[in-house]
Design an enzyme around this catalytic site. Structure first.
Site, PDB file in Angstrom:
ATOM      1  N   GLY A  26       1.178 -12.745  28.542  1.00  0.00           N
ATOM      2  CA  GLY A  26       0.225 -12.197  28.959  1.00  0.00           C
ATOM      3  C   GLY A  26       0.260 -10.593  28.727  1.00  0.00           C
ATOM      4  O   GLY A  26      -0.801 -10.085  28.786  1.00  0.00           O
ATOM      5  N   HIS A  56       1.879   2.563  13.763  1.00  0.00           N
ATOM      6  CA  HIS A  56       2.229   4.031  13.713  1.00  0.00           C
ATOM      7  C   HIS A  56       1.062   5.064  14.467  1.00  0.00           C
ATOM      8  O   HIS A  56       1.155   6.100  14.553  1.00  0.00           O
ATOM      9  CB  HIS A  56       2.008   4.362  12.151  1.00  0.00           C
ATOM     10  CG  HIS A  56       3.221   3.933  11.346  1.00  0.00           C
ATOM     11  ND1 HIS A  56       4.189   4.460  10.838  1.00  0.00           N
ATOM     12  CD2 HIS A  56       3.374   2.618  10.827  1.00  0.00           C
ATOM     13  CE1 HIS A  56       4.828   3.683  10.202  1.00  0.00           C
ATOM     14  NE2 HIS A  56       4.608   2.436  10.211  1.00  0.00           N
ATOM     15  N   HIS A 119       1.187   3.117  -0.180  1.00  0.00           N
ATOM     16  CA  HIS A 119       1.215   2.046   0.828  1.00  0.00           C
ATOM     17  C   HIS A 119      -0.097   1.197   0.747  1.00  0.00           C
ATOM     18  O   HIS A 119      -0.871   1.273  -0.309  1.00  0.00           O
ATOM     19  CB  HIS A 119       1.439   2.700   2.109  1.00  0.00           C
ATOM     20  CG  HIS A 119       1.802   1.680   3.158  1.00  0.00           C
ATOM     21  ND1 HIS A 119       2.792   0.738   2.804  1.00  0.00           N
ATOM     22  CD2 HIS A 119       1.328   1.858   4.637  1.00  0.00           C
ATOM     23  CE1 HIS A 119       2.800   0.198   4.107  1.00  0.00           C
ATOM     24  NE2 HIS A 119       2.194   0.795   5.123  1.00  0.00           N
ATOM     25  N   ASP A 141       5.633   4.763   5.584  1.00  0.00           N
ATOM     26  CA  ASP A 141       5.912   3.406   4.802  1.00  0.00           C
ATOM     27  C   ASP A 141       5.399   3.682   3.378  1.00  0.00           C
ATOM     28  O   ASP A 141       4.618   4.392   3.117  1.00  0.00           O
ATOM     29  CB  ASP A 141       4.846   2.402   5.518  1.00  0.00           C
ATOM     30  CG  ASP A 141       5.520   1.998   6.660  1.00  0.00           C
ATOM     31  OD1 ASP A 141       6.503   2.477   7.326  1.00  0.00           O
ATOM     32  OD2 ASP A 141       4.523   1.134   7.676  1.00  0.00           O
ATOM     33  N   GLU A 173      11.970   3.937   5.489  1.00  0.00           N
ATOM     34  CA  GLU A 173      11.587   2.517   5.996  1.00  0.00           C
ATOM     35  C   GLU A 173      12.368   1.339   5.205  1.00  0.00           C
ATOM     36  O   GLU A 173      12.596   1.338   4.078  1.00  0.00           O
ATOM     37  CB  GLU A 173      10.117   2.456   5.807  1.00  0.00           C
ATOM     38  CG  GLU A 173       9.524   2.175   4.505  1.00  0.00           C
ATOM     39  CD  GLU A 173       8.749   0.701   4.326  1.00  0.00           C
ATOM     40  OE1 GLU A 173       9.235  -0.190   5.040  1.00  0.00           O
ATOM     41  OE2 GLU A 173       7.740   0.621   3.675  1.00  0.00           O
ATOM     42  N   ASN A 212      -6.877  -2.187   4.626  1.00  0.00           N
ATOM     43  CA  ASN A 212      -6.432  -1.972   3.195  1.00  0.00           C
ATOM     44  C   ASN A 212      -7.651  -1.774   2.025  1.00  0.00           C
ATOM     45  O   ASN A 212      -8.168  -2.773   1.412  1.00  0.00           O
ATOM     46  CB  ASN A 212      -5.675  -3.403   2.528  1.00  0.00           C
ATOM     47  CG  ASN A 212      -4.964  -3.302   1.436  1.00  0.00           C
ATOM     48  OD1 ASN A 212      -5.140  -2.460   0.737  1.00  0.00           O
ATOM     49  ND2 ASN A 212      -3.947  -4.208   1.023  1.00  0.00           N
ATOM     50  N   SER A 346       2.827  -7.017  -1.224  1.00  0.00           N
ATOM     51  CA  SER A 346       3.369  -6.419  -0.180  1.00  0.00           C
ATOM     52  C   SER A 346       2.989  -4.702  -0.395  1.00  0.00           C
ATOM     53  O   SER A 346       3.049  -4.117  -1.667  1.00  0.00           O
ATOM     54  CB  SER A 346       4.779  -6.367   0.117  1.00  0.00           C
ATOM     55  OG  SER A 346       5.300  -5.580   1.162  1.00  0.00           O
ATOM     56  N   HIS A 348       5.108  -2.696   0.946  1.00  0.00           N
ATOM     57  CA  HIS A 348       6.383  -2.091   1.338  1.00  0.00           C
ATOM     58  C   HIS A 348       7.377  -2.294   0.422  1.00  0.00           C
ATOM     59  O   HIS A 348       7.498  -3.340  -0.453  1.00  0.00           O
ATOM     60  CB  HIS A 348       6.986  -2.637   2.770  1.00  0.00           C
ATOM     61  CG  HIS A 348       6.314  -2.532   3.858  1.00  0.00           C
ATOM     62  ND1 HIS A 348       6.386  -1.412   4.602  1.00  0.00           N
ATOM     63  CD2 HIS A 348       5.208  -3.122   4.436  1.00  0.00           C
ATOM     64  CE1 HIS A 348       5.504  -1.402   5.664  1.00  0.00           C
ATOM     65  NE2 HIS A 348       4.880  -2.598   5.545  1.00  0.00           N
TER      66      HIS A 348
END
Lengths: 535, 535
Positions: A26, A56, A119, A141, A173, A212, A346, A348
């Site tokens: 919950g 972030h 990123h 990142d 990171e 993105n 990705s 990252h």
């Protein structure tokens, strides 16, 4: 969230939220526990934000409500922060400062500067905090992408110069510290999206992260080539695209965007629909489309659905369930199956990216951040492979402090920090006791038994009454419930004999007797809640 | 579970269980709904079992309790079935027949024969059912492994002969239909296990599926080379290893096995500990070891933990949580990170394996089985790429029937089939209503409000009393609970005025008023349970 302290000043870097796992029943959101900052409120100078992802910026409204610290972020990141503050109705009070990678800030002895990183969202920064003790670098990142989809190239030369200038501590990171090689370029996704869009014969649904923007630009460009209009579905997609257009991060030709209501009137070959829900979120557009429950828009046989996002760990099952549902609607589904990464790369850095950054920065001390413990350990191994000395890496838990004194760093104190649960509009009002109750209720439900007692005679009046919810279906379990009432009556008789009636004891004894009986009969352990009414 | 009917005869293939996903709160197990079979009880001739994994045998006790049909399975599979029947106390009544790949069974017009396949458990079979209409082949679970770890090579020549003899319908498993290439050989795991065991400096914990006896044999062999004793932890590991040894599938030299109690006395360099829990099951040995909660055995700094199993989809988060915990104990953890498969290979055939089987069998009709919808679709595409005609593949949901008449197959009827939930010892006593209640209780808890009413005056006596569990912590929310009592009192006043007291209406109205009030104040939606006591 990271705090960097020097003398009388505290600087915060990022303030995100986490999403609860399945054990936090919950709970809607997890934000940082800022007890330590509240105790040192007058010393907090600034919140520096690296980029606009939820992990972030998602905690910022909760922070600012308690400590109204000035916020520094880039133009796009600020756009997303403003959306949040508006929602929480605290935009007007907030002190927001727009920065870019050329900005230099000065807070007394402390100077702060920035460098661009690449990123999966526009306008990302790394941060350099210059203190009299030495320089501290926080990467945010990042990955390296020498052919990024837009003009978001990382400032590698600046990074090299920062490294040459001396880095005392690097915080970097660790998300992909377990993945060998280098992260592929975002351009690959653009090529595959273009191919899929050119091949599709009817409506195209494409789901990706709303933030993105570079990927969305690639979808826009491909749709222009395929002579398709563009529709947006899902609140966050509409909001973020709006911010991106207004602030100049996304270019969509006039007349290309159509409203959701126009989708059904358009020629199916002439429309691309961008939608939220690529992580399988049950209430987002894609999940509802996949079960035919999105009002006004349907996925029809022959339509193409592209999932241009990889599932974040933990979301795999929800995503694949949607893929299954889309198949049963007759759609042609393009998703990341097996080891293909065609429709997603990705944001990252993989191991080689991380090693490149470490090599550029040449830090004396290293703190791997932003990753699960196993990733931090892998990142330490990578750092040592490119020259960080053994024992110079600190793997920290929430609240753990590294103190630096004359160039010598040690892990020392611990301050109060951790998670605060947000449930509804309650912040921190749900703790372990409540969660433990929810867990028990979720597994075996509950039994409420009501005993009406005579105040004067201290005796049970009539028969006890038992109600169950989430345990077994009451109408089909009358016999069991009757037997439970008998167990209670019997237990009460014992007490009446003893002539010493203490309600606390009575409740405990009933809980025990009923619990044991129910477990023997059903192997279930519902919560048992005896209620005594004195009349 | 699959049923093959011809004339007056029904043959069942496998009877497994599924594990509940996170939406099925408190459910322990899912077994097949056998309504259709109960309606046709006297026609069910045999249960043929391909192999001993849970998803193929876990439902057998529940089936046999209702239809005591003869069971046919290989020696090892029978060993595992017997463990289950013993637990359910029905071993004595069961009619069990040991078969092997050479067995021929005859049931009137129907002849049944078998062929060996390779999988991740010993003694696996595919099944051929010869009917006057044509031959039906069921693969069980399989891969091709030309260098298997033990002598479990698949009977490829027999498969070729079966294909030459004509296959009307092929049912083939689809687990890895999305993965390109061919499944790697189990020998690779053996090599990597040996390398890791030779390198380890202190205790080794190795976790894998208890039923993967060939992998366990490789661990035994490597431990012999490293001069290590072997200890077993976890009930299913102990049980299955016992079956495997007694029935000749696993060879452990005399004196090599030590008891759990002897682990701490042994030289840490001289012991390998095989344990359950490779899927992150919270109550299994590995999870408890990772949090220091396994009585009598500790993972210490410098110990090596090897996870020699890939996480089944849905278990990733639980597994990685354990890896993190093991790191924080200071262990050296070897697991499948990123794309490495060093310590695990799949037991299910990849695309090239599936195509090889399809090529050998040359079926007229194809039913891809054992996989999510998207995998069945992929398997269809593979089948068509090696010659199965378009329109000759049937993708079926639970209960859907393919009828074959003079060589012509059509998907036609649907019979009653689906899932039965097992909760505790209750089979099917938890349905949608109970699950819906559990979901609401798990998210926002509950509020029980007790109203004591005068029977004669039809008026509230005293103040209402409200108890919460799993909603907010009561001690810290007295003000809110008081306000709720005021809302109830106010609602009751309205009723008292109207002079028409109907308890059903009263309860509904209180639920509504309290629900609205609580949602406005907290944005939470607890279950509200008004209880009226008449005195």
């Amino acid at each position: 969230m990271y705090a960097i302290e020097y003398g009388n000043d505290i600087f915060l870097i990022d303030c995100g939220n986490k999403f609860p796992d399945e054990t936090l029943l919950g709970i809607d959101l997890i934000v940082p526990d800022i007890t330590y900052l509240l105790e040192n409120k007058e010393r907090v100078r600034a919140l520096l934000v690296t980029h606009g992802h939820e992990d972030h910026i998602g905690g910022i409204p909760y922070l600012l409500k308690q400590i109204n610290v000035p916020v520094y972020a880039t133009r796009f990141t600020l756009g997303l922060i403003e959306l949040k503050l508006q929602e929480h109705k605290i935009l007007r009070e907030a002190e927001l400062h727009e920065i870019n990678s050329m900005t230099n800030l000065s807070f007394g002895q402390i100077k702060v500067s920035f460098f661009k990183v690449t990123h999966s969202i526009p306008d990302c920064l790394g941060i350099v905090i210059r203190t009299p003790e030495g320089n501290i670098v926080h990467t945010g990142d990042f990955k390296f992408d020498l052919t990024p989809a837009n003009d978001e190239a990382a400032e590698i030369h600046k990074m090299a110069a920062i490294g040459e200038g001396g880095v005392l501590v690097l915080l970097s990171e660790s998300t992909n510290a377990e993945r060998p090689g280098a992260t592929p370029s975002e351009q690959i996704v653009g090529e595959h999206v273009l191919e899929a869009i050119m091949k599709a014969e009817r409506k195209i649904f494409l789901s990706t992260f709303a933030s993105n923007v570079n990927r969305i630009q690639q979808v826009v460009d491909a749709s222009i080539k395929a002579n398709r209009k563009l529709a947006l579905i899902g609140r966050s997609m509409i909001n973020v695209v709006d911010v991106a257009i207004k602030r100049g991060y996304l270019t969509i030709p006039d007349g290309m965007l159509i409203d959701q209501e126009e989708i059904n009137n358009a020629d199916p070959e002439k429309v691309t629909i961008l939608c939220t829900g690529s992580q399988g979120e049950p209430m987002a557009a894609l999940a509802r489309l996949s079960t035919g429950n999105y009002r006004g828009v349907d996925v029809l046989p022959g339509d193409t659905v592209i999932l241009a996002a990889g599932p974040i760990p933990g979301n795999e099952i929800n995503v694949t369930r949607i893929v299954d549902n889309l198949y049963s609607l007759g759609a042609n589904v393009i998703y990341s199956s097996g080891k293909s990464t065609a429709m997603h790369v990705s944001g990252h850095g993989y191991q080689e990216d991380l090693k490149l950054l470490l090599t550029l920065m040449k830090p004396q001390y290293f703190i791997p951040i932003h990753g699960e413990l196993r990733m931090l350990h892998q990142h330490r191994i990578l750092a040592e492979s490119v020259g960080v000395k053994e024992g110079h890496t600190f793997i920290l838990n929430n609240g753990e402090v590294v103190d630096i004194n004359r160039g010598d760093a040690r892990q020392t104190r611990k301050v109060h920090a951790g998670n605060t649960y947000v449930d509804g509009i309650g912040i921190g009002d749900v703790g372990d006791v409540v969660l433990r109750d929810r867990k028990q209720l979720s597994e075996d439900g509950m039994l409420v038994t009501i005993l009406t007692m005579s105040k004067t005679k201290k005796k049970l009046i009539g028969t006890p009454d038992t109600i169950s919810r989430g345990f077994v279906y009451m109408r089909e379990s009358e016999e069991l419930l009757e037997k439970i009432d008998q167990v209670i009556s019997r237990t009460m008789k014992e007490f009446e004999k003893s002539n010493k009636l203490n309600w606390g004891d009575v409740k405990r004894q009933i809980k025990k007797a009923v619990g044991q009986f129910v477990f023997n009969e059903t192997k279930k352990k519902p919560m048992i809640l005896p209620i005594i009414i004195e009349v």
